[in-house]
Write a protein that holds these residues in place. Structure first.
Motif, PDB file in Angstrom:
ATOM      1  N   ASN A   1       0.807  -1.214   0.000  1.00 27.24           N
ATOM      2  CA  ASN A   1       0.000   0.000   0.000  1.00 27.24           C
ATOM      3  C   ASN A   1       0.840   1.263   0.000  1.00 27.24           C
ATOM      4  OD1 ASN A   1      -2.173  -1.669   0.049  1.00 27.24           O
ATOM      5  ND2 ASN A   1      -2.564  -1.477   2.226  1.00 27.24           N
ATOM      6  N   ARG A   2       2.075   1.184   0.503  1.00 29.05           N
ATOM      7  CA  ARG A   2       2.949   2.341   0.506  1.00 29.05           C
ATOM      8  C   ARG A   2       4.076   2.186  -0.502  1.00 29.05           C
ATOM      9  NH1 ARG A   2       3.505   4.193   6.831  1.00 29.05           N
ATOM     10  NH2 ARG A   2       1.407   3.676   7.416  1.00 29.05           N
ATOM     11  N   ARG A   3       3.896   1.296  -1.454  1.00 32.32           N
ATOM     12  CA  ARG A   3       5.006   0.956  -2.337  1.00 32.32           C
ATOM     13  C   ARG A   3       5.466   2.129  -3.191  1.00 32.32           C
ATOM     14  NH1 ARG A   3       1.707  -3.067  -6.419  1.00 32.32           N
ATOM     15  NH2 ARG A   3       0.286  -1.548  -7.279  1.00 32.32           N
ATOM     16  N   ALA A   4       4.572   3.046  -3.513  1.00 30.67           N
ATOM     17  CA  ALA A   4       4.953   4.188  -4.350  1.00 30.67           C
ATOM     18  C   ALA A   4       5.091   5.433  -3.485  1.00 30.67           C
ATOM     19  CB  ALA A   4       3.928   4.416  -5.450  1.00 30.67           C
ATOM     20  N   ARG A   5       5.969   5.372  -2.502  1.00 33.40           N
ATOM     21  CA  ARG A   5       6.200   6.535  -1.653  1.00 33.40           C
ATOM     22  C   ARG A   5       6.650   7.704  -2.526  1.00 33.40           C
ATOM     23  NH1 ARG A   5      10.082   5.629   2.867  1.00 33.40           N
ATOM     24  NH2 ARG A   5      11.430   4.705   1.314  1.00 33.40           N
ATOM     25  N   PRO A   6       6.178   8.909  -2.257  1.00 35.33           N
ATOM     26  CA  PRO A   6       6.493  10.040  -3.141  1.00 35.33           C
ATOM     27  C   PRO A   6       7.974  10.213  -3.392  1.00 35.33           C
ATOM     28  CG  PRO A   6       4.783  10.653  -1.572  1.00 35.33           C
ATOM     29  CD  PRO A   6       5.262   9.274  -1.180  1.00 35.33           C
ATOM     30  N   GLN A   7       8.821  10.064  -2.333  1.00 38.06           N
ATOM     31  CA  GLN A   7      10.247  10.298  -2.544  1.00 38.06           C
ATOM     32  C   GLN A   7      10.908   9.176  -3.323  1.00 38.06           C
ATOM     33  OE1 GLN A   7       8.741   9.499   0.284  1.00 38.06           O
ATOM     34  NE2 GLN A   7      10.084   8.601   1.817  1.00 38.06           N
ATOM     35  N   SER A   8      10.215   8.030  -3.461  1.00 32.79           N
ATOM     36  CA  SER A   8      10.848   6.875  -4.072  1.00 32.79           C
ATOM     37  C   SER A   8      11.079   7.037  -5.565  1.00 32.79           C
ATOM     38  CB  SER A   8       9.989   5.625  -3.832  1.00 32.79           C
ATOM     39  OG  SER A   8       9.863   5.358  -2.466  1.00 32.79           O
ATOM     40  N   VAL A   9      10.174   7.719  -6.233  1.00 30.88           N
ATOM     41  CA  VAL A   9      10.316   7.871  -7.676  1.00 30.88           C
ATOM     42  C   VAL A   9      10.362   9.343  -8.069  1.00 30.88           C
ATOM     43  CG1 VAL A   9       9.296   5.658  -8.284  1.00 30.88           C
ATOM     44  CG2 VAL A   9       7.809   7.626  -7.926  1.00 30.88           C
ATOM     45  N   ALA A  10      10.550  10.220  -7.104  1.00 26.35           N
ATOM     46  CA  ALA A  10      10.725  11.628  -7.424  1.00 26.35           C
ATOM     47  C   ALA A  10      12.094  11.830  -8.054  1.00 26.35           C
ATOM     48  CB  ALA A  10      10.596  12.474  -6.157  1.00 26.35           C
ATOM     49  N   PRO A  11      12.270  12.894  -8.825  1.00 27.37           N
ATOM     50  CA  PRO A  11      13.567  13.125  -9.449  1.00 27.37           C
ATOM     51  C   PRO A  11      14.670  13.239  -8.415  1.00 27.37           C
ATOM     52  CG  PRO A  11      11.900  14.579 -10.358  1.00 27.37           C
ATOM     53  CD  PRO A  11      11.284  13.923  -9.173  1.00 27.37           C
TER      54      PRO A  11
ATOM     55  N   ALA B   1      11.290  21.762 -17.245  1.00 27.31           N
ATOM     56  CA  ALA B   1      10.136  21.778 -18.136  1.00 27.31           C
ATOM     57  C   ALA B   1       9.603  20.366 -18.361  1.00 27.31           C
ATOM     58  CB  ALA B   1      10.514  22.421 -19.467  1.00 27.31           C
ATOM     59  N   CYS B   2      10.503  19.420 -18.492  1.00 30.41           N
ATOM     60  CA  CYS B   2      10.102  18.028 -18.691  1.00 30.41           C
ATOM     61  C   CYS B   2       9.377  17.492 -17.463  1.00 30.41           C
ATOM     62  CB  CYS B   2      11.341  17.188 -19.003  1.00 30.41           C
ATOM     63  SG  CYS B   2      10.984  15.469 -19.409  1.00 30.41           S
ATOM     64  N   LEU B   3       9.919  17.778 -16.281  1.00 34.51           N
ATOM     65  CA  LEU B   3       9.279  17.328 -15.046  1.00 34.51           C
ATOM     66  C   LEU B   3       7.906  17.961 -14.884  1.00 34.51           C
ATOM     67  CD1 LEU B   3      12.295  17.506 -12.551  1.00 34.51           C
ATOM     68  CD2 LEU B   3      11.404  15.488 -13.721  1.00 34.51           C
ATOM     69  N   ASP B   4       7.809  19.246 -15.196  1.00 36.11           N
ATOM     70  CA  ASP B   4       6.522  19.927 -15.079  1.00 36.11           C
ATOM     71  C   ASP B   4       5.485  19.300 -16.009  1.00 36.11           C
ATOM     72  OD1 ASP B   4       7.610  21.634 -13.218  1.00 36.11           O
ATOM     73  OD2 ASP B   4       7.917  23.293 -14.627  1.00 36.11           O
ATOM     74  N   ALA B   5       5.918  18.940 -17.209  1.00 41.10           N
ATOM     75  CA  ALA B   5       5.003  18.300 -18.152  1.00 41.10           C
ATOM     76  C   ALA B   5       4.520  16.959 -17.612  1.00 41.10           C
ATOM     77  CB  ALA B   5       5.694  18.115 -19.504  1.00 41.10           C
ATOM     78  N   ALA B   6       5.423  16.214 -16.991  1.00 35.96           N
ATOM     79  CA  ALA B   6       5.061  14.902 -16.444  1.00 35.96           C
ATOM     80  C   ALA B   6       4.095  15.032 -15.278  1.00 35.96           C
ATOM     81  CB  ALA B   6       6.317  14.155 -16.014  1.00 35.96           C
ATOM     82  N   VAL B   7       4.279  16.060 -14.456  1.00 35.54           N
ATOM     83  CA  VAL B   7       3.381  16.271 -13.326  1.00 35.54           C
ATOM     84  C   VAL B   7       1.985  16.638 -13.812  1.00 35.54           C
ATOM     85  CG1 VAL B   7       2.896  17.793 -11.365  1.00 35.54           C
ATOM     86  CG2 VAL B   7       5.204  16.880 -11.694  1.00 35.54           C
TER      87      VAL B   7
ATOM     88  N   ALA C   1       2.141  13.318 -21.607  1.00 35.95           N
ATOM     89  CA  ALA C   1       2.834  14.465 -22.193  1.00 35.95           C
ATOM     90  C   ALA C   1       4.277  14.512 -21.722  1.00 35.95           C
ATOM     91  CB  ALA C   1       2.116  15.763 -21.823  1.00 35.95           C
ATOM     92  N   GLY C   2       4.486  14.122 -20.467  1.00 40.21           N
ATOM     93  CA  GLY C   2       5.844  14.049 -19.946  1.00 40.21           C
ATOM     94  C   GLY C   2       6.668  12.997 -20.654  1.00 40.21           C
ATOM     95  N   VAL C   3       6.054  11.850 -20.953  1.00 40.25           N
ATOM     96  CA  VAL C   3       6.751  10.797 -21.699  1.00 40.25           C
ATOM     97  C   VAL C   3       7.176  11.324 -23.063  1.00 40.25           C
ATOM     98  CG1 VAL C   3       6.444   8.568 -22.850  1.00 40.25           C
ATOM     99  CG2 VAL C   3       5.653   8.874 -20.494  1.00 40.25           C
ATOM    100  N   ALA C   4       6.258  12.005 -23.743  1.00 38.90           N
ATOM    101  CA  ALA C   4       6.576  12.541 -25.070  1.00 38.90           C
ATOM    102  C   ALA C   4       7.683  13.593 -24.985  1.00 38.90           C
ATOM    103  CB  ALA C   4       5.321  13.141 -25.701  1.00 38.90           C
ATOM    104  N   ALA C   5       7.601  14.463 -23.989  1.00 43.39           N
ATOM    105  CA  ALA C   5       8.612  15.509 -23.834  1.00 43.39           C
ATOM    106  C   ALA C   5       9.973  14.907 -23.519  1.00 43.39           C
ATOM    107  CB  ALA C   5       8.190  16.477 -22.734  1.00 43.39           C
TER     108      ALA C   5
ATOM    109  N   ALA D   1       8.088  10.250 -15.559  1.00 40.92           N
ATOM    110  CA  ALA D   1       6.801  10.350 -16.251  1.00 40.92           C
ATOM    111  C   ALA D   1       6.079   9.005 -16.271  1.00 40.92           C
ATOM    112  CB  ALA D   1       7.013  10.871 -17.673  1.00 40.92           C
ATOM    113  N   TYR D   2       6.812   7.934 -16.564  1.00 43.80           N
ATOM    114  CA  TYR D   2       6.192   6.604 -16.538  1.00 43.80           C
ATOM    115  C   TYR D   2       5.694   6.261 -15.133  1.00 43.80           C
ATOM    116  CZ  TYR D   2       7.665   5.226 -21.275  1.00 43.80           C
ATOM    117  OH  TYR D   2       7.814   5.117 -22.640  1.00 43.80           O
ATOM    118  N   ALA D   3       6.474   6.643 -14.117  1.00 48.96           N
ATOM    119  CA  ALA D   3       6.047   6.372 -12.747  1.00 48.96           C
ATOM    120  C   ALA D   3       4.782   7.148 -12.406  1.00 48.96           C
ATOM    121  CB  ALA D   3       7.173   6.723 -11.771  1.00 48.96           C
ATOM    122  N   ARG D   4       4.692   8.384 -12.870  1.00 49.63           N
ATOM    123  CA  ARG D   4       3.484   9.165 -12.637  1.00 49.63           C
ATOM    124  C   ARG D   4       2.259   8.483 -13.247  1.00 49.63           C
ATOM    125  NH1 ARG D   4       2.612  13.471  -9.367  1.00 49.63           N
ATOM    126  NH2 ARG D   4       1.225  14.334 -10.945  1.00 49.63           N
ATOM    127  N   ALA D   5       2.493   7.781 -14.360  1.00 52.32           N
ATOM    128  CA  ALA D   5       1.407   7.053 -15.017  1.00 52.32           C
ATOM    129  C   ALA D   5       1.232   5.644 -14.451  1.00 52.32           C
ATOM    130  CB  ALA D   5       1.682   6.975 -16.521  1.00 52.32           C
TER     131      ALA D   5
END
Length: 277
Positions: free
Chosen positions: A25-35, A52-58, A63-67, A87-91
């Motif tokens: 349940n906590r596997r995707a901790r925010p700091q775990s896949v943050a830049p 700019a790339c990170l902002d697009a992914a957020v 769109a982040g993947v494409a950027a 970006a993939y992690a966000r998705a």
């Protein structure tokens, strides 16, 4: 005696336990896949497109993947691959995220950015853990630690995440070793104390379990999973009143969450057995 209630209250099949919570349940901790922070200041020519790339992914992961892919084709290097993984992690596309972080880590290492490479291996490990590839997650955490991280919170978090993978793999001894380092390096993380207390309870180290769950409660009194485990340990140490109070708190804090439901179930069983002649 309350100790005799333990088989029914704690060893009966349950849909929830703190280890499952810590790993799944906590596997995707925010700091775990943050830049990850760069090992050196980002060159000016990289900083703007990276942000700019990170902002697009957020804003929109695809769109982040494409950027990120456009930037990668333009020579963005491991920063572009890092953004692609993010970006993939966000998705929640954990397979591609893992691969992107792996490739970023390898490219950073070839560039001589060894601390950054270690951080990227840790991100790859967390993406693999989130995707359920436990063996790969462990290997990537090992790679991160082998490449060197400075003492402190960051190293402690990698050891904690490694312990989460080892718990899921059934390696309690290895998990304990990494947890001990995590507690030393990142004592401010209540999840480390919770998982440590749970492992100690399951291995019969009840004094250690009591001490570590007390730290978790002190640091995170409003966490239902901490309250649930506090009750489990209290029951094992023949403190039914403490257990009932902790489970009631877990139920109040998160009545619809797995921890709250497990606590309510334990309270029901405790009450029923108390009424049994």
């Amino acid at each position: 005696m309350t100790f005799l209630l333990l088989p029914a209250l704690l060893l009966a099949p349950q849909a929830y336990d703190p280890e499952t919570e810590a790993v799944m349940n906590r596997r995707a901790r925010p700091q775990s896949v943050a830049p990850a922070r760069p090992a050196l200041p980002i060159p000016p020519q990289v900083a703007a497109p990276f942000q700019a790339c990170l902002d697009a992914a957020v804003e929109a992961p695809e769109a982040g993947v494409a950027a990120a892919n456009r930037w990668r084709m333009e020579g963005g290097g491991y920063y572009a691959r890092q953004c692609l993984g993010f970006a993939y992690a966000r998705a929640e596309r954990w397979g591609p995220a893992t691969i992107s972080f792996e490739q970023a880590a390898e490219e950073a290492e070839r560039a001589g950015a060894f601390v950054q490479s270690a951080r990227l291996w840790a991100q790859a490990g967390n993406a693999a853990l989130a995707g359920g590839d436990l063996a790969k997650a462990q290997a990537h955490f090992d790679a991160a630690l082998a490449r060197g991280l400075p003492d402190g919170l960051e190293k402690g978090e990698v050891h904690l995440d490694r312990a989460r993978a080892l718990v899921a793999l059934g390696d309690g001894v290895g998990a304990r070793q990494s947890l001990d380092v995590a507690l030393e390096q990142a004592p401010q993380d209540p999840l480390a104390w919770l998982l440590s207390a749970t492992l100690a309870r399951r291995s019969g180290e009840l004094s250690l379990a009591q001490a570590h769950i007390a730290r978790a409660v002190q640091m995170s009194p409003d966490d239902a999973s901490v309250a649930l485990e506090e009750g489990n340990i209290a029951m094992l140490t023949d403190h039914a009143d403490v257990a009932a109070a902790a489970w009631a708190r877990a139920m109040r804090l998160a009545p619809d969450a797995p921890a709250g439901k497990a606590a309510a179930d334990n309270l029901t069983r405790l009450s029923a057995r108390a009424k049994t002649p």
